[in-house]
Structures are given as C-alpha cells and as structure tokens.
Design an enzyme around this catalytic site. Structure first.
Site, short mmCIF file in Angstrom:
data_model
loop_
_atom_site.label_atom_id
_atom_site.label_comp_id
_atom_site.label_asym_id
_atom_site.label_seq_id
_atom_site.Cartn_x
_atom_site.Cartn_y
_atom_site.Cartn_z
CG HIS C 126 -5.91 -1.58 -3.22
ND1 HIS C 126 -6.96 -2.37 -2.79
CD2 HIS C 126 -4.98 -2.45 -3.72
CE1 HIS C 126 -6.67 -3.65 -3.01
NE2 HIS C 126 -5.48 -3.73 -3.57
CG ASP C 203 -4.43 1.63 1.77
OD1 ASP C 203 -3.62 0.88 2.38
OD2 ASP C 203 -4.98 1.31 0.71
CD GLN C 206 1.87 -2.00 -1.55
OE1 GLN C 206 3.06 -2.24 -1.35
NE2 GLN C 206 1.03 -2.90 -2.04
CE LYS C 229 -0.99 -5.58 0.28
NZ LYS C 229 -1.04 -6.21 -1.04
CB CYS C 368 -6.69 -4.00 -6.44
SG CYS C 368 -7.04 -5.75 -6.31
C1 LIG Z 1 -2.37 0.30 -1.29
C2 LIG Z 1 -3.10 -0.96 -0.94
N1 LIG Z 1 -4.22 -0.89 -0.22
C3 LIG Z 1 -4.91 -1.98 0.14
C4 LIG Z 1 -4.51 -3.23 -0.23
C5 LIG Z 1 -5.34 -4.40 0.18
O1 LIG Z 1 -4.67 -5.21 1.07
P1 LIG Z 1 -5.38 -6.55 1.55
O2 LIG Z 1 -5.67 -7.34 0.32
O3 LIG Z 1 -4.34 -7.19 2.40
O4 LIG Z 1 -6.61 -6.17 2.27
C6 LIG Z 1 -3.33 -3.35 -0.98
C7 LIG Z 1 -2.80 -4.66 -1.40
O5 LIG Z 1 -3.24 -5.31 -2.29
C8 LIG Z 1 -2.62 -2.19 -1.35
O6 LIG Z 1 -1.52 -2.28 -2.08
#
Ligand SMILES: Cc1ncc(COP(=O)(O)O)c(C=O)c1O
Ligand SMILES: Cc1ncc(COP(=O)(O)O)c(C=O)c1O
Lengths: 410, 130, 410, 130
Positions: C126, C203, C206, C229, C368
C-alpha cells in the site's frame, strides 16, 4: 448585568450535566481549558454518521462514500469560514494543536531554516509550542530565544521588540495562555514580526474556542487549534496556513491521500490541503468538528466572549477574597476564563482532590507549561477554567470548596 | 472526603514524625515527580544483620506524598532489608488507609520508589512500580 | 456447510444495515477493505463516554479524568492482549496505519540508518508502506529494493531470499494485500529477514481485522494497523513495537504528554508508550477501539476467518462465471476476502457506478496500490471486499449487478 | 441508472463521433487523472477569427470521461475561442444530461480541463476547476 447567553439553555444542550457524580450532586466542570464538554448536536452528528453514512472518503463512488466525503469536506469549509480563511485549501486537518505545530516545524522549518537561524518564542508557551522547536533546533542547529513574561502575566513587549532585532526567521506565540489566561496582542505582535521579516505561527488552542479569531485581520501565517477544546471531538485539529506558504512546503507524513501518483521509487504530491493529510483521516471527528463550529456559531462567539469576561471578573473577585489564595495572570480585562492559583500551605493536588470529593472538577499540575511554572517558582498550580456552559453559581461552589480545603488543612 | 483525607494523613502532613536527614547513613536516595513537583529523600541506617535501625525522610509536596513517606519510614524501622525489598503498593495503601486514583497513587508511591531505589538500585524497580 | 458465525445476529449489531438507500433496498456494503462498518457496541461506547466521562486524560485528579484515563488505558491493554504483546508499553496509539509506519521511518529509521543502507519492501505494498520510505530514502540516501510479485499474486519468495543477501537493515511487507487479497507467509519471511540481520515491520492493516495475529508467534518487530478497518473509529491506529527497540528510539512528534520534564531549551522524554504520543490523543476513538476489539473477540477471530474463507471461495467461483470478469490474486486458500477484478470493455468507475445505483457499494480505483496496478498493466480495478457481516446473498446480488453492467454496455 | 447511464453516454462511449488526432493543429493538450487512469487529448484548429473549425479527441478511460470528451469537442465546433474559454462545469453536465458525485465529476471535467489548458494555459484554470 444581563447575561449575553441563555446559560440554562446552553447547559441543557450538554448531556453530561445530567450526570450526578454523587446522588443529587451534578458535576461542576471547571476543566474546560484541558478539554471542553460536548453538546448533543456534536454527539448526534457522530452517531448519525456511524448509523447512516459511514464510509472511507475521497475516492469512493458509492453513495455512502459520497455522503461521507461531502460531510467531511463541508466541515472543513465551515471551519475555514469560522476563522476567516480565504479558501478551504488553507485548512489542514491534523490530530490536534500539537501535531499542527509539529507539521510546521518539520515541513516549513526543515525546508526554510538554516543552522544558526533564530526562532523566537515566549516563556508562556505550552509544551507543544516549545518541544517541536527544541527538536528542530537540535536537528539542524537553531537558536531558540524566549520573550520574557512580566510578573503581571503579560508579555514583555519591550523585550519582544528588542528580540525581534535578532531577525528571527519564525516567531511563535500563544494567543491566550492556558495557565495565566493572558490574551496577547496578536495583531501588534504579528505586524512587528512581519516587519522584522519573520513568519508567524500562533497557537490558537485557547483562543479560537473562546472568542472570534480572524486570520486575515490578525495577519497570521499559521494558526493551530484543536477541536476538543471547542465542543468538538478529540483526534482532530487544524493547521491553518497561508496558501502561498503551504504551496511551497514539502509534504509531512507520507502515505495514501497525500499523493497524486506513486511509483516504486518516487511519488508526486497531491494538491492542497490533501498534500499534508496522509492515510485515512479522522472522518467522524472532522464531521463532529463541523457540528461543534455550527453550535458555537449559533451561540455566537462574541456572546461567548462576553459571558466569559463576566465570569472571569467575578471569579477573580471571589478568589481574591479567600485567604491564602493567589491567582496568577493579568487583570480581568486582559484575561480569558482561566484561573491558576496557589493556596498557601496546601499542595494543588490536595486542593484538586478535596474539590473532586465535592464533585468539582479542576486541574492541578503544571498544565504543560513547566517553564512558566519554573519562572514563577511554582511546582504546580490549581486551575479552574470556564466555558460557555459555566455559570456563576458554579464559581460560588468553587469558593465554598476552597473554604472547605482551608478548614481541613488548618 | 473525610475518608480520603483521613485525619491521619493531614496530621502526618502537618506534624511529620520522622522528618530529617542523617549523615552518615547506609542508604540514601532522592527522587521527584516532575508532574507535580513532589520530592522525597530517604536516609536509612542498618545494623550488621541488615535490620533498619533508623530512617528519616525529607522533601516537599502534597499531603499524600509527605504523609506516606512519614508512615513508610516509620513502618520499616526494625524490619530487615529483605522485608523492605518486598514491600508493595498495598503496604502503602494500608498505611494510608484510603483508595487512590491513577494520578494520586503516584504521589503515594514516590516514597516507596525512593526507598527501594536507595536499597537496591533504580533499574530493577522501574518495571515493578510503573 | 454450516457457517462459523451467526450472520443474521452479527448483521443486526450494525445499525447502518437498517438504512434503506432506496425504499426497500438496504445497503450491500462490499467496501470493508476501505473501512468497516461499526457495531452498536462501539457507537455506544463512544456516546457513553461523551455523556458520562468526557475529560482530558493522564494528569487529571477529578473523577471524570480518572474514568476517562481508565477507559482509555484499558483499551490499550485489551488491544495489546489481542495481538499477543508482552506489555501495554509496546502499544503506541497513532492516527492510523500510515502514521504508525511514518513513526518507524522517522524515529527508528533516522536513528539507525546510514546513507547507502537498503530497505526491502515488496511490490504489493500500500502507498503507506512505500511513500514514508521514499521520503526517508531521499532525506538520508537509502536504497529501496522491492520483492517481485508473481502473476498469481503471491510474493516471489525466491526473489525475496536473494534480495535478503543485500543485507537490508529493514524489511517491510504487508501481511495481506489490500488489492490481491494475498496472505503472505509472515512467520517464514520474518525468520529469514532476522537471519539476514534485518528488523521487520509488518503492515497489518488488512490482517489484524480478519484473522488472529500474534506478534510473538510471528516474531514481528513492528506491526501497524488501524481501528477503522476492524469495527472501530477512524482517527486511531496502533504501532506495536518490541520494547527493546522502542526504548532505544528517539521520540517522534514533540509536545505535551511525551515529556517528563521541559525547560526552555531542553526536554526529557516520558516513558513508554507515552514517549511517542504527543498532545491530547484521540480519547473516545481509543475507547471505541477497545470496544471494537471486545466485539471481535466475542465473535472470535477464528470464526471470522472461517466465515471469510467460505465467502472468498464462493465469490471467486461466482465471479469467474461472469464473462469478461477477471479476478486478480491467488486461489481461495491463500486469499482474504478481497476481490479486485477487471471487466472487459468496461472501466471500473462505470462498474462501480452502476452497482451503486443498485445499492451495492464497491470501490473502483488503484486502492492506494499504484505500483501493483502498474505491474499488472491496469489503470484501475473494481474491488469488492468482505467482513464478518457479509453474507452469500450479497455476493449473489453483486453477480446479478455485474450481469446488469454487461447488459448496459453490450 | 437509466438516468445515469443514459443511452447517449453509452452510445458515445462505444461509437465516438469525433475521435482522432490532427497534425498540424493550432492547439493541443493532453492530461490524465492518475486516480483512475482516465486520459484525454484534444486537438483544435481555428480560423483567422479564432473560430473553431475542427476538433478531435483521443484517450481512454471510463464512459463518462470519453463520452463527455466526444460531446464537448462536438459542441465547440463553430464557437469562437472566447466562448470556449467561458465554458463551465454546467456546460458539460448539460451535454451529459446527468448529475454526478464528487469523484465522477472529475471524470466528466477532464476533457474541459484539457481543452481549456490547451487554449489558455494550465495555471489559470487549476483554481477554477478544483
Ligand atoms: C494494506 C494496507 N496498508 C495500509 C493502509 C492504510 O491504512 P490507513 O489509511 O488507515 O492509514 C491500508 C488501508 O487503506 C491497507 O489496506
Ligand atoms: C495553549 C495551548 N497550546 C496547545 C495545547 C495542546 O493542545 P492539544 O493537546 O490538543 O494538542 C493546549 C492544550 O492543552 C493549550 O492550552
């Protein structure tokens, strides 16, 4: 004197005042400088969002995402309007005042300052307008200078003008001290700072909630404030910045939303204000912030200021009549609704705890202003602070409580 | 409140029984709580068996921090250091005879922290008391 | 097959599903990878906090402040427990996954990395696990390397092992891809990274919401995830870090709460976890996060995983039967409940908009993950994603919707 | 939905009337929307009075972006450049005959943005269209 606001009506908008801490004894909340209570309107805006429109914003095509985006962005527009910003591109959502100031230090600071440059602050700053500059100073080698605070709790303007001769690149000061209640002459200070070639950041954490603040009239370059001190949720604050400055600044945190395009080894930034907002933001908090501003507007910021001026004058009078109590800060006409005091022979912790047992909530400690306490040779103070829902009878209860403290410790 | 600020606490705060300092001493330590400015120093003398023969505290701060230091110091005289090392949060709360919230408990525990740090070094105890 | 969770009961816990977008047509929410819906329990924890205990935390002696502090800190303890942390000192509250990763980059990264050092990421990250490292790389001169992703959506483990020979100082990868749904073999990857002398950041945005994640079993050094999430509010996330690492790291943002002592020109930092938490935190969001974890635990993470596995297998089967649809990512047994697909001759925006008109919420775009879309030569995809409240009939409705899209564009 | 995806849009998407490129041309510009990969190029020829005589678009993307480009290009033939500069968001929405949310409106406006950027430079118009 006729009150500028209908205090009974205002109070009834805040569900927490229905709570009885002990049977028959509702809470007397005199800790609004730490965080304010929340009106029904704000709580409902948040609940309603969860129950009707909850979705991630900005890139969604479905109905919930569109509703959520619209609610969040209208909050931004409303807040921009509230402080007189020219455009909602100038309103960056952060977590709180603290993050807003850190953003300026890390982004504007690192891009614009050179080793040896001077930053001018004041002795009455909250830690959040000191520590980020210390961190930056340490990283790139800056000089920090501090404007003297007079014994009466006011900024030493003579010292200010003479320190401006050192040509600081940035001047940072609080609009209103969260310990002394001092309201600083922002327009004059900003004019002098600009004349000396400095950029100005104003800590509005205690001013924006309590009286009208207009960034254009005051000619402020950066203004930081937090929703939670102005009837809104925690977790959201604002950095206002002049668009020309923000445009030139590098991004702050990296991630989703703040980018236009990402390749494996490089990215291009999004346009304002998104450039400074990385990742999923505090959506419901933003919406709640909008509702808080709407609520404050419906009461009227001028009315809130008048109401608090009345309370301040009254509280100062009454506190001074308690033997052994000494209130810090300027006279009532220069001061917001924040009373920090010492009590001869009794530590602030003990004062606060005895008051708590009477359902009166005040704060005891250094109020994140250690250098200021140091200056006044105080390990800590007790602080009673007011807001639009505070009424005089609560100040009377505080005074009674202080006599009780006296009785116990005599 | 009467509960909270039991006469004992106010009394010990106003008329401490074991306030002072000793030189020479076998153990001595001082620390403060920067959040509220409470400061406590404790000096201890022990005999050859490691039994506390004399102990005094000095310092400044709120009634709870000062009264608990006074009571704590009193309670260890005649105790062996091994026993002192085992003293817990409960010991202090029993001496004070009250319940305390998260902020005030730090006031009450400052003296215990100082005592233990004096007797067996600070590192081991950070973990335990935080 | 008997479902592992009582889906009707679970759904009834989410007030938003009572909403009818058009009369008689409740929302079919297939956008949980972007953000999840919120159960009553979480909404009530927040409302209750506002109406009963709202106060600023940590330094308050009064009853509200004590209640608020207790609620907030118990949430931290519960979350620590949920991911198997040894101590709540290892749980740092941030705004979101993005800020958690930035914190590691700015604090650990700047303290530990030298020009020329390598950071190893993967092509399926991401943006929030790419851009912070690009920013750091630019600032101090690092090499970024990216592990290849295979056509089937899995990490190329051979490539991973050979890139580890470059001795990266830090390895960062997602536990589960938010585009492909790929669940990576974290334990194996972590072991190999440690053997190569690297620190590992995972990370978990998910993964933590969808299946049991234990930081000790997986031997993770840093884990980042977001409340929003996983049934919790926006505005709050976690950085888990091993205590030994966190202890050595310099602070991140400066301000109140993260300090032990402040003088005009220097400060000393507070102990963990507060050292990394500057300013008033997102208090009610933290409390809501705790309630969300409590809710997930009451359903059971294993049950959630089983339920989603079933949905995933079913959805893959059904999607593949629609002519022109192509789903990206691995087979059902390697994949979480995230279906990104292309539709021959129809742009994802058009797919999403037609589905929206049928009250079906999906996401269209690059999610993203631009580099990953680039790799698969896709300008964008349509993504349907599931959670514990998703049921098979909703997947059936999605399939019907896709046939409708086909009809319109034929 | 029938409203949203009016036959006109689907029809123009599948059978664009003015797709292509011209060389030489008097004005030409290309831009994309990185969020969704929509890409539009517009070529324009004008006569001595500044009246558009020919215009073509090329590109790829969603039905809305492509159909609006096709309709926009058609709508400017015969118009003077001064009129072109005045075209607003409403013009596009009228051509499409539908309402659009915040994300989709960017798809619809890409062609207008490209056209105006070609005709009078990008800077002035960022403000206007965002
Ligand atoms: C795999 C992953 N990493 C990071 C994020 C970023 O999360 P956040 O926007 O809550 O910082 C997301 C969600 O959009 C994600 O799916
Ligand atoms: C003057 C002043 N500045 C800054 C802050 C910090 O605000 P926050 O904790 O919301 O970042 C406060 C509040 O504590 C304050 O009173």
């Amino acid at each position: 004197m006729i009150s500028s606001i209908d205090i009974q009506h205002v109070k009834s908008e805040f569900p927490i005042f229905d709570r009885e801490i002990q049977p028959g004894s509702p809470i007397i909340y005199l800790d609004s400088a730490a965080t304010s209570q929340k009106p029904r309107q704000v709580i409902e805006a948040i609940t309603n969002y969860y129950e009707q429109s909850n979705a991630n914003i900005h890139r969604g095509i479905h109905k919930l995402a569109e509703e959520a985006t619209k609610a969040y962005e209208s909050a931004r527009a409303r807040i921009g309007n509230f402080i007189g910003a020219r455009s909602q591109r100038e309103i960056i959502f952060t977590r709180n005042t603290t993050e807003s100031i850190n953003l300026v230090a890390r982004s504007w600071g690192k891009a614009n300052l050179q080793p040896g440059d001077t930053i001018l602050l004041t002795e009455m700053e909250h830690h959040s307008n000191i520590v980020p500059w210390q961190q930056l100073a340490q990283e790139i080698g800056l000089n920090l200078a501090f404007v003297n605070v007079l014994d009466n709790g006011q900024i030493d303007l003579e010292d200010y003008h003479s320190l401006l001769e050192r040509e600081p690149r940035l001047v940072g000061f609080t609009h209103m001290s969260n310990m002394l209640g001092t309201i600083n002459p922002v327009a004059d200070m900003t004019r002098a700072a600009h004349a000396a070639g400095a950029i100005v950041i104003v800590d509005g954490a205690q001013s924006v909630p309590h009286f009208p603040v207009n960034v254009l009239e005051l000619d402020i370059d950066f203004l930081a404030f937090s929703a939670h001190k102005m009837c809104g949720p925690t977790g959201i604050g604002v950095l206002y910045g002049r668009e020309e400055l923000l445009e030139e600044m590098p991004p702050f945190l990296g991630g989703g939303d703040m980018i236009k395009r990402v390749e494996l080894t490089e990215f291009t930034t999004n346009s304002l204000p998104y450039k400074f907002e990385a990742g999923t933001p505090a959506i419901e908090a933003g919406i709640g912030f909008g509702a808080a501003v709407e609520f404050l507007e419906s009461v009227g910021m001028e009315n809130i200021r008048l109401h608090e001026q009345e309370l301040t004058a009254y509280a100062l009078d009454r506190l001074e009549e308690v033997p052994g109590v000494r209130v810090y800060g300027p006279a009532a006409d220069q001061k917001g609704g924040v009373m920090s005091f010492s009590f001869e022979g009794v530590h602030p912790h003990d004062v606060a705890q005895i008051l708590d047992s009477l359902s009166i909530a005040v704060r005891a400690g250094h109020h994140c202003a250690m250098p200021l306490h140091e200056k006044f040779h105080l390990p800590a103070t007790t602080r009673a602070s007011f807001y639009l829902y505070t009424d005089k009878s609560e100040i009377d209860r505080l005074i009674e409580g202080l006599y009780k403290v006296k009785e116990i410790f005599n | 409140m009467d509960d909270l600020y039991r006469e004992l606490i106010i009394d010990r705060y106003k008329n401490p029984q074991l306030q002072g300092s000793m030189d020479p001493h076998d153990y001595s330590y001082e620390d403060d709580n920067p959040l509220c400015g409470d400061r406590i120093r404790i000096d201890v003398r022990v005999d050859q068996e490691g039994t506390v023969t004399e102990a005094l505290f000095s310092g400044e701060g709120c009634a709870i921090s000062q009264a608990s230091a006074d009571l704590l110091v009193e309670s260890i005289i005649g105790k062996n250091l091994d026993e002192v090392k085992k003293l817990s949060t409960e010991h202090i709360l029993e001496l004070l005879g009250i319940q305390l919230g998260p902020v005030r408990i730090k006031c009450a525990l400052l003296s215990l922290k100082v005592l233990k740090a004096g007797v067996y070094g600070l590192e081991e105890l950070e973990e335990e008391l935080l």
